[in-house]
Design a protein around this motif. Structure first.
Motif, short mmCIF file in Angstrom:
data_model
loop_
_atom_site.label_atom_id
_atom_site.label_comp_id
_atom_site.label_asym_id
_atom_site.label_seq_id
_atom_site.Cartn_x
_atom_site.Cartn_y
_atom_site.Cartn_z
N THR A 189 -19.05 43.55 44.57
CA THR A 189 -18.42 44.86 44.77
C THR A 189 -18.71 45.48 46.13
N GLY A 190 -19.63 44.91 46.89
CA GLY A 190 -19.93 45.42 48.23
C GLY A 190 -20.81 46.65 48.25
N ILE A 191 -21.63 46.82 47.22
CA ILE A 191 -22.59 47.92 47.21
C ILE A 191 -24.00 47.34 47.10
N THR A 192 -25.01 48.18 47.21
CA THR A 192 -26.38 47.69 47.16
C THR A 192 -26.86 47.53 45.71
N PRO A 193 -27.86 46.68 45.50
CA PRO A 193 -28.43 46.54 44.15
C PRO A 193 -28.95 47.87 43.61
N GLN A 194 -29.52 48.69 44.46
CA GLN A 194 -30.01 50.00 44.00
C GLN A 194 -28.85 50.86 43.52
N GLN A 195 -27.73 50.82 44.22
CA GLN A 195 -26.56 51.58 43.79
C GLN A 195 -26.04 51.07 42.46
N VAL A 196 -26.11 49.75 42.25
CA VAL A 196 -25.68 49.17 40.96
C VAL A 196 -26.54 49.74 39.84
N LYS A 197 -27.84 49.74 40.02
CA LYS A 197 -28.74 50.26 38.99
C LYS A 197 -28.49 51.74 38.72
N GLU A 198 -28.21 52.50 39.77
CA GLU A 198 -27.91 53.92 39.60
C GLU A 198 -26.61 54.11 38.83
#
Length: 62
Positions: A31-40
């Motif tokens: 998706t082109g986002i960071t792993p931290q953003q995924v968890k959020e």
């Protein structure tokens, strides 16, 4: 509880597990986002893949 990687079926393909680093990394790359953003996103919107993809797409456009 870890996924049994030898069993190949589609029971949880529609979900993203925040507890499995490889799932978070894959989704982040896809998706082109960071792993931290995924968890959020999982914490805020739940773990339904369809919803997360829609929200990640909107987040990436910002």
């Amino acid at each position: 509880m870890a996924d049994e990687k030898t069993k190949r079926d589609f029971r949880d393909r529609d979900r993203v597990s925040a507890d499995e680093d490889y799932e978070v990394e894959y989704f982040a790359t896809k998706t082109g986002i960071t792993p931290q953003q995924v968890k959020e996103l999982i914490a805020k919107h739940g773990n339904q893949r369809e919803t997360l993809e829609r929200v990640a797409k909107a987040l990436r456009k910002q």
